[in-house]
Design a protein around this motif. Structure first.
Motif, PDB file in Angstrom:
ATOM      1  N   VAL A 146     -23.552 -52.507 -62.559  1.00 45.32           N
ATOM      2  CA  VAL A 146     -22.411 -51.637 -62.279  1.00 45.32           C
ATOM      3  C   VAL A 146     -21.967 -50.974 -63.579  1.00 45.32           C
ATOM      4  CG1 VAL A 146     -20.021 -51.527 -61.475  1.00 45.32           C
ATOM      5  CG2 VAL A 146     -21.661 -53.076 -60.355  1.00 45.32           C
ATOM      6  N   ALA A 147     -21.796 -49.663 -63.536  1.00 44.75           N
ATOM      7  CA  ALA A 147     -21.415 -48.911 -64.730  1.00 44.75           C
ATOM      8  C   ALA A 147     -20.134 -48.129 -64.492  1.00 44.75           C
ATOM      9  CB  ALA A 147     -22.530 -47.946 -65.131  1.00 44.75           C
ATOM     10  N   ILE A 148     -19.350 -47.978 -65.545  1.00 46.86           N
ATOM     11  CA  ILE A 148     -18.243 -47.032 -65.588  1.00 46.86           C
ATOM     12  C   ILE A 148     -18.649 -45.920 -66.543  1.00 46.86           C
ATOM     13  CG2 ILE A 148     -15.911 -46.661 -66.514  1.00 46.86           C
ATOM     14  CD1 ILE A 148     -15.160 -49.418 -65.414  1.00 46.86           C
ATOM     15  N   VAL A 149     -18.471 -44.672 -66.123  1.00 42.51           N
ATOM     16  CA  VAL A 149     -18.792 -43.528 -66.971  1.00 42.51           C
ATOM     17  C   VAL A 149     -17.574 -42.622 -67.025  1.00 42.51           C
ATOM     18  CG1 VAL A 149     -20.304 -41.544 -67.358  1.00 42.51           C
ATOM     19  CG2 VAL A 149     -21.239 -43.651 -66.365  1.00 42.51           C
ATOM     20  N   TYR A 175     -28.407 -43.384 -64.090  1.00 38.14           N
ATOM     21  CA  TYR A 175     -28.115 -44.761 -63.692  1.00 38.14           C
ATOM     22  C   TYR A 175     -28.362 -44.961 -62.193  1.00 38.14           C
ATOM     23  CZ  TYR A 175     -25.827 -45.848 -68.186  1.00 38.14           C
ATOM     24  OH  TYR A 175     -25.558 -46.087 -69.506  1.00 38.14           O
ATOM     25  N   VAL A 176     -27.880 -44.024 -61.381  1.00 35.73           N
ATOM     26  CA  VAL A 176     -28.077 -44.144 -59.931  1.00 35.73           C
ATOM     27  C   VAL A 176     -29.564 -44.108 -59.600  1.00 35.73           C
ATOM     28  CG1 VAL A 176     -27.704 -42.994 -57.712  1.00 35.73           C
ATOM     29  CG2 VAL A 176     -25.803 -43.225 -59.333  1.00 35.73           C
ATOM     30  N   ASP A 177     -30.312 -43.234 -60.263  1.00 38.66           N
ATOM     31  CA  ASP A 177     -31.758 -43.161 -60.032  1.00 38.66           C
ATOM     32  C   ASP A 177     -32.453 -44.475 -60.367  1.00 38.66           C
ATOM     33  OD1 ASP A 177     -31.589 -40.569 -59.160  1.00 38.66           O
ATOM     34  OD2 ASP A 177     -32.267 -39.661 -61.039  1.00 38.66           O
ATOM     35  N   ASN A 178     -31.855 -45.254 -61.283  1.00 42.35           N
ATOM     36  CA  ASN A 178     -32.436 -46.525 -61.692  1.00 42.35           C
ATOM     37  C   ASN A 178     -31.812 -47.723 -60.968  1.00 42.35           C
ATOM     38  OD1 ASN A 178     -34.448 -46.392 -64.217  1.00 42.35           O
ATOM     39  ND2 ASN A 178     -33.000 -44.681 -64.361  1.00 42.35           N
ATOM     40  N   GLY A 179     -31.043 -47.435 -59.916  1.00 44.44           N
ATOM     41  CA  GLY A 179     -30.574 -48.516 -59.064  1.00 44.44           C
ATOM     42  C   GLY A 179     -29.222 -49.109 -59.384  1.00 44.44           C
ATOM     43  N   ALA A 180     -28.401 -48.411 -60.175  1.00 39.84           N
ATOM     44  CA  ALA A 180     -27.069 -48.921 -60.511  1.00 39.84           C
ATOM     45  C   ALA A 180     -26.012 -48.338 -59.579  1.00 39.84           C
ATOM     46  CB  ALA A 180     -26.727 -48.575 -61.956  1.00 39.84           C
ATOM     47  N   LYS A 181     -24.867 -49.011 -59.551  1.00 40.90           N
ATOM     48  CA  LYS A 181     -23.663 -48.478 -58.941  1.00 40.90           C
ATOM     49  C   LYS A 181     -22.786 -47.931 -60.067  1.00 40.90           C
ATOM     50  CE  LYS A 181     -24.498 -50.256 -54.756  1.00 40.90           C
ATOM     51  NZ  LYS A 181     -24.711 -49.438 -53.527  1.00 40.90           N
ATOM     52  N   VAL A 182     -22.113 -46.801 -59.823  1.00 37.63           N
ATOM     53  CA  VAL A 182     -21.373 -46.148 -60.905  1.00 37.63           C
ATOM     54  C   VAL A 182     -19.986 -45.732 -60.445  1.00 37.63           C
ATOM     55  CG1 VAL A 182     -21.369 -44.297 -62.611  1.00 37.63           C
ATOM     56  CG2 VAL A 182     -23.551 -45.247 -61.825  1.00 37.63           C
ATOM     57  N   ALA A 183     -18.991 -46.035 -61.289  1.00 41.37           N
ATOM     58  CA  ALA A 183     -17.633 -45.525 -61.107  1.00 41.37           C
ATOM     59  C   ALA A 183     -17.425 -44.375 -62.086  1.00 41.37           C
ATOM     60  CB  ALA A 183     -16.607 -46.622 -61.350  1.00 41.37           C
ATOM     61  N   ILE A 184     -17.110 -43.203 -61.551  1.00 40.82           N
ATOM     62  CA  ILE A 184     -16.854 -42.021 -62.369  1.00 40.82           C
ATOM     63  C   ILE A 184     -15.368 -41.952 -62.671  1.00 40.82           C
ATOM     64  CG2 ILE A 184     -16.927 -39.497 -62.427  1.00 40.82           C
ATOM     65  CD1 ILE A 184     -19.247 -39.700 -60.359  1.00 40.82           C
ATOM     66  N   ALA A 208     -14.590 -52.431 -55.611  1.00 37.16           N
ATOM     67  CA  ALA A 208     -15.667 -51.735 -54.900  1.00 37.16           C
ATOM     68  C   ALA A 208     -17.033 -52.349 -55.152  1.00 37.16           C
ATOM     69  CB  ALA A 208     -15.687 -50.264 -55.305  1.00 37.16           C
ATOM     70  N   PHE A 209     -17.280 -52.752 -56.413  1.00 36.03           N
ATOM     71  CA  PHE A 209     -18.642 -53.126 -56.802  1.00 36.03           C
ATOM     72  C   PHE A 209     -18.783 -54.527 -57.388  1.00 36.03           C
ATOM     73  CE2 PHE A 209     -19.126 -48.326 -57.655  1.00 36.03           C
ATOM     74  CZ  PHE A 209     -19.622 -48.094 -56.370  1.00 36.03           C
ATOM     75  N   GLY A 210     -17.695 -55.195 -57.744  1.00 32.90           N
ATOM     76  CA  GLY A 210     -17.807 -56.517 -58.355  1.00 32.90           C
ATOM     77  C   GLY A 210     -17.742 -56.443 -59.866  1.00 32.90           C
ATOM     78  N   ASP A 211     -18.659 -57.079 -60.548  1.00 30.94           N
ATOM     79  CA  ASP A 211     -18.666 -57.103 -62.004  1.00 30.94           C
ATOM     80  C   ASP A 211     -18.947 -55.722 -62.600  1.00 30.94           C
ATOM     81  OD1 ASP A 211     -18.143 -59.796 -61.976  1.00 30.94           O
ATOM     82  OD2 ASP A 211     -20.226 -60.408 -62.265  1.00 30.94           O
ATOM     83  N   ILE A 212     -18.616 -55.580 -63.895  1.00 25.56           N
ATOM     84  CA  ILE A 212     -18.900 -54.354 -64.646  1.00 25.56           C
ATOM     85  C   ILE A 212     -19.840 -54.719 -65.789  1.00 25.56           C
ATOM     86  CG2 ILE A 212     -17.950 -52.455 -66.001  1.00 25.56           C
ATOM     87  CD1 ILE A 212     -15.262 -52.988 -64.505  1.00 25.56           C
ATOM     88  N   ARG A 215     -23.588 -60.120 -71.353  1.00 21.08           N
ATOM     89  CA  ARG A 215     -22.649 -59.886 -70.269  1.00 21.08           C
ATOM     90  C   ARG A 215     -22.366 -58.401 -70.048  1.00 21.08           C
ATOM     91  NH1 ARG A 215     -20.674 -64.841 -72.367  1.00 21.08           N
ATOM     92  NH2 ARG A 215     -20.352 -66.402 -70.718  1.00 21.08           N
ATOM     93  N   GLY A 216     -22.615 -57.575 -71.047  1.00 21.36           N
ATOM     94  CA  GLY A 216     -22.306 -56.160 -70.879  1.00 21.36           C
ATOM     95  C   GLY A 216     -22.696 -55.324 -72.079  1.00 21.36           C
ATOM     96  N   VAL A 217     -22.664 -54.011 -71.866  1.00 20.94           N
ATOM     97  CA  VAL A 217     -23.004 -53.030 -72.901  1.00 20.94           C
ATOM     98  C   VAL A 217     -21.962 -51.923 -72.882  1.00 20.94           C
ATOM     99  CG1 VAL A 217     -24.765 -51.470 -73.804  1.00 20.94           C
ATOM    100  CG2 VAL A 217     -25.453 -53.464 -72.466  1.00 20.94           C
ATOM    101  N   ILE A 218     -21.398 -51.619 -74.026  1.00 25.13           N
ATOM    102  CA  ILE A 218     -20.451 -50.518 -74.169  1.00 25.13           C
ATOM    103  C   ILE A 218     -21.091 -49.441 -75.034  1.00 25.13           C
ATOM    104  CG2 ILE A 218     -18.229 -49.812 -75.146  1.00 25.13           C
ATOM    105  CD1 ILE A 218     -17.241 -52.695 -74.422  1.00 25.13           C
TER     106      ILE A 218
END
Length: 256
Positions: A7-10, A25-34, A76-80, A141-144
């Motif tokens: 799950v990504a926030i952009v 990201y979507v093309d690679n199978g992620a969920k994204v919050a804009i 909406a998506f769970g973890d970030i 756990r994550g990437v910023i």
């Protein structure tokens, strides 16, 4: 870290570099919050990309707005797992010009969005990331991923505020990476050069051609998807941390 299933926030995700990253990201199978303030473009992307994305109208410099948008993403998506900070603004005002000194409110506005806004989003996302279970064998756990500009190093005439804001993003990359290392959160900054975004569509042909000749090689402006590709690399390569990565085809900006 694999992008698929994450799950990504952009921020600034409704257009330009942010939109290109959302699509990758979507093309690679992620969920994204804009996170953006362009309702028309944000909602259009939701209509096009479907359940893989949500849109939140967010002023990144507003604490309550970001808190609410992060909470909506989790609902909406769970973890970030990924956060890209692209949202930013600019101006061109000399320190002393024909109208007097640089208006202080206009200087503060750039700092508020580009620097404070970036930190506001990443700190709140990092708080959520820090509570999650690791998703890699090395404990990630994550990437910023923040966004600066070559103006952080070679600001041109009239770019005092913009350069200061982007220099701040560069300067906080290492200490924040150090702060968050205990949680398995990596922090990097992309430093774009001249990238063809919608801003350049209205440029006079002669000016556009001159800008295209500025890089060492290739002699052209970069594309938004090339920045998005670099973002994908940063996410997927777990050994990339605390870096400010120039992507500018070797350009070094002149005073004007």
């Amino acid at each position: 870290m694999e992008i698929k299933g994450k799950v990504a926030i952009v921020t600034g995700g409704a257009s330009g570099l942010g939109e290109a990253t959302v699509r990758r990201y979507v093309d690679n199978g992620a969920k994204v919050a804009i996170f953006d303030m362009n309702d028309e473009r944000g909602n259009a992307l939701v209509a096009e990309l479907g359940d893989a994305v949500i849109y939140q109208n967010v002023n990144v410099a507003n604490e309550e707005a970001v808190e609410a948008a992060v909470a909506a993403t989790v609902a909406a998506f769970g973890d970030i797992h990924i956060c890209n900070n692209y949202a930013g603004i600019g101006n061109a005002i000399k320190t002393v010009g024909k109208d007097g000194a640089f208006p202080l409110d206009k200087f503060k506005q750039i700092i508020d969005v580009n620097l404070i806004g970036t930190f506001n989003v990443l700190r709140l996302v990092a708080l959520k990331m820090s509570t999650q279970e690791p998703v890699t064998d090395c404990g990630s756990r994550g990437v910023i991923i923040n966004t600066a500009s070559i103006a952080a190093y070679e600001g041109q005439i009239g770019q005092a505020a913009y350069s200061a804001s982007k220099g701040g993003v560069v300067g906080m990359t290492l200490p924040i990476a150090r702060d968050l290392s205990q949680f398995g959160i990596r922090v990097n900054t992309i430093v774009p050069g001249l990238i063809h975004t919608p801003l350049f569509d209205s440029a006079p042909p002669a000016a556009y051609e001159a800008l295209s000749k500025s890089p060492l090689f290739p002699k052209r402006l970069g594309t938004a998807d090339e920045i998005a590709h670099l973002s994908q690399f940063i996410v997927e390569n777990d050994y990339t941390n605390a870096e400010c990565i120039r992507m500018d085809a070797g350009i070094r900006m002149q005073p004007k």
